[in-house]
Design a protein around this motif. Structure first.
Motif, PDB file in Angstrom:
ATOM      1  N   LEU A 272       0.806  -1.156  -0.195  1.00  0.00           N
ATOM      2  CA  LEU A 272       0.089  -0.163   0.087  1.00  0.00           C
ATOM      3  C   LEU A 272       1.007   1.104   0.149  1.00  0.00           C
ATOM      4  O   LEU A 272       0.638   2.195  -0.776  1.00  0.00           O
ATOM      5  CB  LEU A 272      -0.863   0.019   1.172  1.00  0.00           C
ATOM      6  N   LEU A 273       1.890   1.283   0.743  1.00  0.00           N
ATOM      7  CA  LEU A 273       2.702   2.450   0.986  1.00  0.00           C
ATOM      8  C   LEU A 273       3.380   2.768  -0.464  1.00  0.00           C
ATOM      9  O   LEU A 273       3.323   3.760  -0.723  1.00  0.00           O
ATOM     10  CB  LEU A 273       3.816   2.210   2.003  1.00  0.00           C
ATOM     11  N   ARG A 277       2.926   6.295  -2.596  1.00  0.00           N
ATOM     12  CA  ARG A 277       4.159   7.181  -2.714  1.00  0.00           C
ATOM     13  C   ARG A 277       4.459   7.061  -4.047  1.00  0.00           C
ATOM     14  O   ARG A 277       4.934   8.238  -4.747  1.00  0.00           O
ATOM     15  CB  ARG A 277       5.406   6.391  -2.304  1.00  0.00           C
ATOM     16  N   SER A 278       4.360   6.248  -4.928  1.00  0.00           N
ATOM     17  CA  SER A 278       4.450   6.101  -6.343  1.00  0.00           C
ATOM     18  C   SER A 278       3.463   6.580  -7.254  1.00  0.00           C
ATOM     19  O   SER A 278       3.990   7.397  -8.493  1.00  0.00           O
ATOM     20  CB  SER A 278       4.868   4.549  -6.740  1.00  0.00           C
ATOM     21  N   GLU A 279       2.213   6.520  -6.971  1.00  0.00           N
ATOM     22  CA  GLU A 279       1.119   6.807  -7.653  1.00  0.00           C
ATOM     23  C   GLU A 279       0.278   7.957  -7.064  1.00  0.00           C
ATOM     24  O   GLU A 279      -0.529   8.562  -8.023  1.00  0.00           O
ATOM     25  CB  GLU A 279       0.442   5.737  -8.156  1.00  0.00           C
ATOM     26  N   HIS A 280       0.133   8.051  -5.794  1.00  0.00           N
ATOM     27  CA  HIS A 280      -1.027   8.861  -5.204  1.00  0.00           C
ATOM     28  C   HIS A 280      -0.485   9.687  -4.172  1.00  0.00           C
ATOM     29  O   HIS A 280      -1.156   9.935  -3.244  1.00  0.00           O
ATOM     30  CB  HIS A 280      -2.177   7.851  -4.881  1.00  0.00           C
ATOM     31  N   ALA A 281       0.843  10.179  -4.373  1.00  0.00           N
ATOM     32  CA  ALA A 281       1.220  11.132  -3.299  1.00  0.00           C
ATOM     33  C   ALA A 281       0.464  12.309  -3.257  1.00  0.00           C
ATOM     34  O   ALA A 281       0.293  13.171  -4.311  1.00  0.00           O
ATOM     35  CB  ALA A 281       2.654  11.387  -3.743  1.00  0.00           C
ATOM     36  N   ALA A 304       3.594   7.016  10.246  1.00  0.00           N
ATOM     37  CA  ALA A 304       5.029   6.779  10.425  1.00  0.00           C
ATOM     38  C   ALA A 304       5.738   7.072   9.396  1.00  0.00           C
ATOM     39  O   ALA A 304       7.076   7.361   9.248  1.00  0.00           O
ATOM     40  CB  ALA A 304       5.212   5.415  11.164  1.00  0.00           C
ATOM     41  N   ASN A 305       5.199   6.658   8.010  1.00  0.00           N
ATOM     42  CA  ASN A 305       5.915   6.807   6.930  1.00  0.00           C
ATOM     43  C   ASN A 305       5.598   7.988   6.074  1.00  0.00           C
ATOM     44  O   ASN A 305       5.885   8.013   4.910  1.00  0.00           O
ATOM     45  CB  ASN A 305       5.586   5.393   6.238  1.00  0.00           C
ATOM     46  N   GLY A 306       4.756   8.966   6.966  1.00  0.00           N
ATOM     47  CA  GLY A 306       4.959  10.286   6.269  1.00  0.00           C
ATOM     48  C   GLY A 306       3.513  10.429   5.334  1.00  0.00           C
ATOM     49  O   GLY A 306       3.466  11.540   4.662  1.00  0.00           O
ATOM     50  N   ILE A 307       2.515   9.702   5.531  1.00  0.00           N
ATOM     51  CA  ILE A 307       1.333   9.858   4.848  1.00  0.00           C
ATOM     52  C   ILE A 307       0.299  10.425   5.929  1.00  0.00           C
ATOM     53  O   ILE A 307       0.242   9.860   6.893  1.00  0.00           O
ATOM     54  CB  ILE A 307       0.838   8.476   4.174  1.00  0.00           C
ATOM     55  N   GLU A 308      -0.378  11.480   5.547  1.00  0.00           N
ATOM     56  CA  GLU A 308      -1.347  11.826   6.623  1.00  0.00           C
ATOM     57  C   GLU A 308      -2.490  11.041   6.462  1.00  0.00           C
ATOM     58  O   GLU A 308      -3.238  11.078   5.523  1.00  0.00           O
ATOM     59  CB  GLU A 308      -1.661  13.426   6.323  1.00  0.00           C
ATOM     60  N   ALA A 570       6.707   7.125 -10.661  1.00  0.00           N
ATOM     61  CA  ALA A 570       5.692   8.177  -9.806  1.00  0.00           C
ATOM     62  C   ALA A 570       5.067   9.172 -10.812  1.00  0.00           C
ATOM     63  O   ALA A 570       5.609   9.765 -11.992  1.00  0.00           O
ATOM     64  CB  ALA A 570       6.672   9.190  -8.950  1.00  0.00           C
ATOM     65  N   ARG A 571       4.039   9.883 -10.847  1.00  0.00           N
ATOM     66  CA  ARG A 571       3.317  10.888 -11.516  1.00  0.00           C
ATOM     67  C   ARG A 571       4.045  12.256 -11.433  1.00  0.00           C
ATOM     68  O   ARG A 571       4.611  12.395 -10.333  1.00  0.00           O
ATOM     69  CB  ARG A 571       1.852  11.029 -10.881  1.00  0.00           C
ATOM     70  N   THR A 572       3.884  13.098 -12.309  1.00  0.00           N
ATOM     71  CA  THR A 572       4.416  14.154 -12.260  1.00  0.00           C
ATOM     72  C   THR A 572       4.223  15.013 -11.137  1.00  0.00           C
ATOM     73  O   THR A 572       2.797  15.152 -10.714  1.00  0.00           O
ATOM     74  CB  THR A 572       4.180  15.176 -13.577  1.00  0.00           C
TER      75      THR A 572
END
Length: 660
Positions: A272-273, A277-281, A304-308, A570-572
């Motif tokens: 999931l992470l 990170r790669s597609e839905h930041a 803990a891994n920086g996702i709100e 990752a997306r632009t």
């Protein structure tokens, strides 16, 4: 052009009834301005350009109030039928504009449209969204105190409302029935109509009483709507609501903007992470987990891994649930990790992904939940991590569920359809739509289309596994699950294998051609095909009638082999935006900064008024404004989603923002 209604008030629908809703702590958003808190101030605040008059036609309502110039699909046929006084049963996917099919007739017909909805906790937001459009709306439910209910009742009786939202249980209260009898009702809209069907995924007894509406109000048209219904559920809805003679409208269930992807579980939280990170930041999304404990741990892991991220489940206190839900609606880029109690009536149009870390119980539930992504029509992801333990757990839950054999068979049928979707080597979308009785062709936009899996003759592998289970099953006093069978096939001399002398079995070590992951895949697929079963609390593997056909070489077994998927780029990103890191699609480069300026203005305006950002304008409307760059109010009024009330209220602010 944006599909009219696709980014408006179309409720996605309810979930499985395993969690508690309607806690009573859900109140009106704080700091509402006078126009939001007093929708009865009709003469001064509503429909200014229309002089306070009702629209005379459906087309006038669509254009003047909702800001669109054309209907799509069968919307107009449905609306015209109800406006003329006919009953209707409507099956239309989430994001398809269902709510316009009763909102517009309620505005055109004399009286008040009564909307029966299970969405107690979100009625305030629904009313706020309508009020922002200049529609007089109110609700009655258990979250209100006496004075609040008294005001709404007075508005209803005096004709100061166009739409009144009620929870189904309110119709059991005689005082509510008496109130309705004293007023003028333009129509009854029964939202989430699948709740009346026991074959559906969310049966609710309160809905059964709605069949009596036509007896008390025989001349008032009824429109029942749902986003998910198989042919069986469709028939049951019509029968239970006595809508057999109504006109039935069935739209396509296809959501082409959603990419369906199902992956084998391998440390699902890390999977999931990687997806986020790669597609839905920076994107808003929903992550569904089966248990409350998993919800908490997953939310903590993401933070803990920086996702709100925030959790949502019935074990949290009501205020925390309401706060987290409100944050999700009002903030950009927040992730909610939840049980399936979350999602009813979530109108947030820019949910870019819905992820499942556990197997849904039914295709209908899966379709409902994934349908909360991409309501604005933009590309979105429906992602599911699925493994052997999911199958074992779901089978065990069915075996131990309350109810009779017929109920368990119904649950098993739902699960088998979900497993077929997970294990298919064909297009996911074709399989999904087939479940709802709709034929289609390969979509080219799901995982099995983009990276087609291979199928292979797994008959010999199945025979080896079934032979191992047969030998273990002879030891009646012992309970062995998939792990022991795989260890035996791989020739592993574990402590448990040696303890039970399983290294002396004839099948010991005969499965070296596959690795552990592959063997577990064989177990999972045999369970999915009904060639294996599980029993008891320990997930003991046992043979079925179909097992004998495979062992007797009377049946071939075709299995799915997963291909390695290439890493996704990752997306632009747009470094100038902290609110949204992913660059908006379908915009010329020069319009992207303008779009971000408009989003920032919208966020500030929504915060000031205490409403979700989409109540002000949807992303689709802001993108069109950014691309067109209107310089006058007249030019701005031509943008889809800019109706008269919003033009009068926000038009000059938008022009000022564009000129800043």
């Amino acid at each position: 052009m944006v599909f009219p209604g696709s980014a408006h008030l179309d409720d996605p629908g309810p979930e499985e009834p395993v969690e508690d809703w309607g806690s009573g702590d859900w109140g009106p958003p704080e700091d509402l301005g006078p126009e939001e808190s007093a929708p009865s101030d009709w003469e001064t605040a509503q429909w200014a350009a229309g002089g306070g008059e009702r629209p005379k036609t459906a087309e006038e309502a669509l254009n003047r109030i909702f800001g669109y110039d054309a209907f799509r699909g069968e919307q107009q046929s449905i609306i015209d039928h109800v406006v003329s006084g006919g009953d209707a049963l409507v099956l239309m996917p989430t994001g398809g504009g269902k709510s316009l099919c009763y909102q517009i007739p309620a505005l055109v017909r004399d009286g008040v449209g009564v909307v029966v909805s299970p969405l107690i906790a979100l009625m305030q937001d629904q009313v706020d969204a309508l009020t922002a459009l200049g529609v007089r709306a109110g609700f009655l439910n258990s979250t209100q105190d006496f004075e609040e209910r008294r005001v709404v009742e007075a508005q209803f009786l005096s004709g100061e409302l166009d739409l009144l939202y009620l929870a189904p249980e309110r119709l059991k209260v005689e005082s509510t029935v008496q109130l309705l009898q004293r007023g003028t009702i333009s129509l009854f809209a029964i939202d989430e109509a699948h709740c009346v069907a026991q074959w559906g995924h969310d049966f609710r007894p309160d809905y059964l009483a709605l069949s009596a509406l036509h007896e008390r109000w025989p001349t008032v048209p009824r429109i029942a709507l749902t986003a998910t219904a198989t042919r069986t559920t469709h028939t049951e809805i019509a029968t239970r609501l006595k809508l057999e003679d109504a006109k039935h409208f069935v739209a396509s269930f296809d959501r082409p903007n959603i990419q369906y992807r199902i992956e084998q579980k391998n440390e699902p939280r890390k999977q999931l992470l990687d997806l986020l990170r790669s597609e839905h930041a920076g994107d808003a999304g929903i992550v569904y987990c089966l248990s409350r404990a998993s919800v908490e741990k997953t939310a903590e892991f993401l933070v803990a891994n920086g996702i709100e991220a925030v959790p949502y489940h019935a074990g949290l206190d009501a205020r925390t649930r309401a706060t987290n839900q409100s944050r999700f609606l009002r903030e950009d880029g927040l992730v909610v990790v939840a049980t399936i109690a979350f999602g009813m009536g979530i109108d947030k149009p820019d949910v870019r992904f819905v992820a499942h870390l556990d197997l849904p119980k039914s295709v209908e539930g899966y379709y409902q939940e994934t349908g909360r992504a991409g309501r604005d029509g933009l590309p979105s992801t429906a992602w599911l991590a699925y493994g052997l333990q999911d199958v074992v757990q779901q089978r065990k839950m069915i075996d131990t569920s309350e109810g009779d054999d017929a109920h368990r068979r119904r649950l098993a049928t739902h699960l088998e359809a979900m497993l077929a979707l997970c294990e298919t080597v064909e297009c996911r979308r074709v399989q999904l739509l087939k479940y709802f009785g709709q034929d289609s062709t390969a979509c080219g936009n799901c995982d099995t289309c983009l990276t087609p899996p291979e199928s292979w003759d797994g008959t010999v592998a199945a025979q080896k596994l079934l032979s191992t289970v047969f030998r273990l099953d002879r030891e009646r006093r012992q309970k062995f699950g998939a792990g022991q069978a795989v260890d035996i096939l791989l020739g592993r001399k574990t402590a448990k294998v040696i303890q039970h002398d399983h290294d002396t079995l004839s099948v010991f070590g005969i499965g070296a051609e596959l690795n552990e992951s592959q063997w577990r895949g064989v177990v999972r697929q045999l369970l999915a095909q009904g060639l294996l079963a599980v029993q008891g609390d320990y997930g003991t593997l046992v043979l079925t009638e179909g097992s004998a056909e495979v062992l007797g070489r009377r049946r071939e077994v075709v299995l799915r082999r997963e291909r390695e998927r290439p890493a996704r780029a990752a997306r632009t990103r747009s470094s100038s935006s902290s609110a949204r890191k992913a660059e908006p699609v379908d915009l010329p480069a020069e319009a992207v900064p303008v779009f971000e300026q408009l989003r920032a203005w919208r966020a500030a305006t929504a915060k000031e008024q205490g409403v979700p950002a989409y109540v002000i304008f949807h992303d689709a409307t802001l993108r069109e404004i950014a691309a067109r760059a209107p310089s006058t109010l007249a030019e701005l009024s031509a943008v889809n989603g800019v109706g008269e009330n919003k033009l009068a209220k926000y038009g000059q602010q938008i022009l000022d923002t564009l000129n800043a």
